[in-house]
Design an enzyme around this catalytic site. Structure first.
Site, PDB file in Angstrom:
ATOM      1  N   HIS A  44       0.858  -1.189   0.000  1.00  0.00           N
ATOM      2  CA  HIS A  44       0.000   0.000   0.000  1.00  0.00           C
ATOM      3  C   HIS A  44       0.891   1.235   0.000  1.00  0.00           C
ATOM      4  CE1 HIS A  44       0.939  -1.066   4.139  1.00  0.00           C
ATOM      5  NE2 HIS A  44       0.929   0.223   4.384  1.00  0.00           N
ATOM      6  N   ALA A  45       0.286   2.347  -0.238  1.00  0.00           N
ATOM      7  CA  ALA A  45       0.975   3.638  -0.142  1.00  0.00           C
ATOM      8  C   ALA A  45      -0.088   4.671   0.223  1.00  0.00           C
ATOM      9  CB  ALA A  45       1.671   3.985  -1.456  1.00  0.00           C
TER      10      ALA A  45
END
Length: 155
Positions: free
Chosen positions: A66-67
Site C-alpha cells: 500500500h501507499a
C-alpha cells in the site's frame, strides 16, 4: 466489497517471480491497467518497503502492499497476485509469501471495511490454501464469493 474489487483483471496467478519488488510491481500494474492508480503509486509502495522493511508481510505467506492516497490513488482498489512457489521478503518465519495484495485507499478511513473483509477471509486457513492452489483467476473469485456468502449467512 472484496468481490466488487477482485476480478479477472485484478487477480493474476504466477508459478514464480524474480523477487518481492517484481511481485509488488505486477500486482500494482494490475491497478494501473484498470485505471485505479497512477504509476507513481507503485513507486511509492516499493520505496516504502525499501525504507521501512517488510512490515507489509502481515501474516505467514501474505503481503499487503500500500501507499498513501496522495501517491496516486484514483479510486479504492485491491489486486492479488498469487505466487505458487512463493517469494521472499526477508520477513523471517512469515516467508515465503504466496499471496501478494495491493490496496489503494482514497482516504484514511474508507478502506477500513475492505480491510475487515480481507482479514475475515484470510483468517480461514483452509480458504487461503485453496486460493493458493487455484488454477485460474475465475476459481479464486468463486472461492472468495462462496466464503463471503457463508459469512453473510452466519450473521
Amino acid at each position: 466489497m472484496i468481490s466488487e474489487l477482485l476480478n479477472e483483471n485484478t487477480i493474476k496467478i504466477y508459478d514464480s517471480v524474480k523477487d518481492w519488488k517484481e511481485a509488488g510491481k505486477i500486482a500494482g500494474k494490475l491497478l494501473v491497467d484498470t485505471g485505479k492508480v497512477k504509476e507513481s503509486f507503485i513507486d511509492a509502495m516499493i520505496k516504502s518497503v525499501e525504507e521501512y522493511g517488510p512490515y507489509i508481510v502481515i501474516a505467514p505467506g501474505i503481503a499487503l502492499f500500500h501507499a498513501r492516497p496522495e501517491d496516486g490513488v484514483k479510486s479504492m482498489c485491491l489486486s492479488l497476485v498469487i505466487v505458487k512457489n512463493g517469494v521472499y521478503f526477508n520477513s523471517g518465519d512469515k516467508d515465503p509469501v504466496k499471496l501478494v495484495f495491493v490496496l489503494g485507499a482514497v482516504d484514511n478511513e474508507s478502506h477500513l471495511r475492505l480491510l475487515s473483509e480481507l482479514v475475515n477471509l484470510l483468517q480461514d486457513k483452509n480458504l487461503v490454501k485453496m486460493i493458493i492452489s487455484a488454477h485460474t483467476e475465475k476459481d479464486v473469485i468463486q472461492l472468495i464469493q462462496k466464503k463471503q456468502l457463508e459469512t453473510v449467512k452466519e450473521l
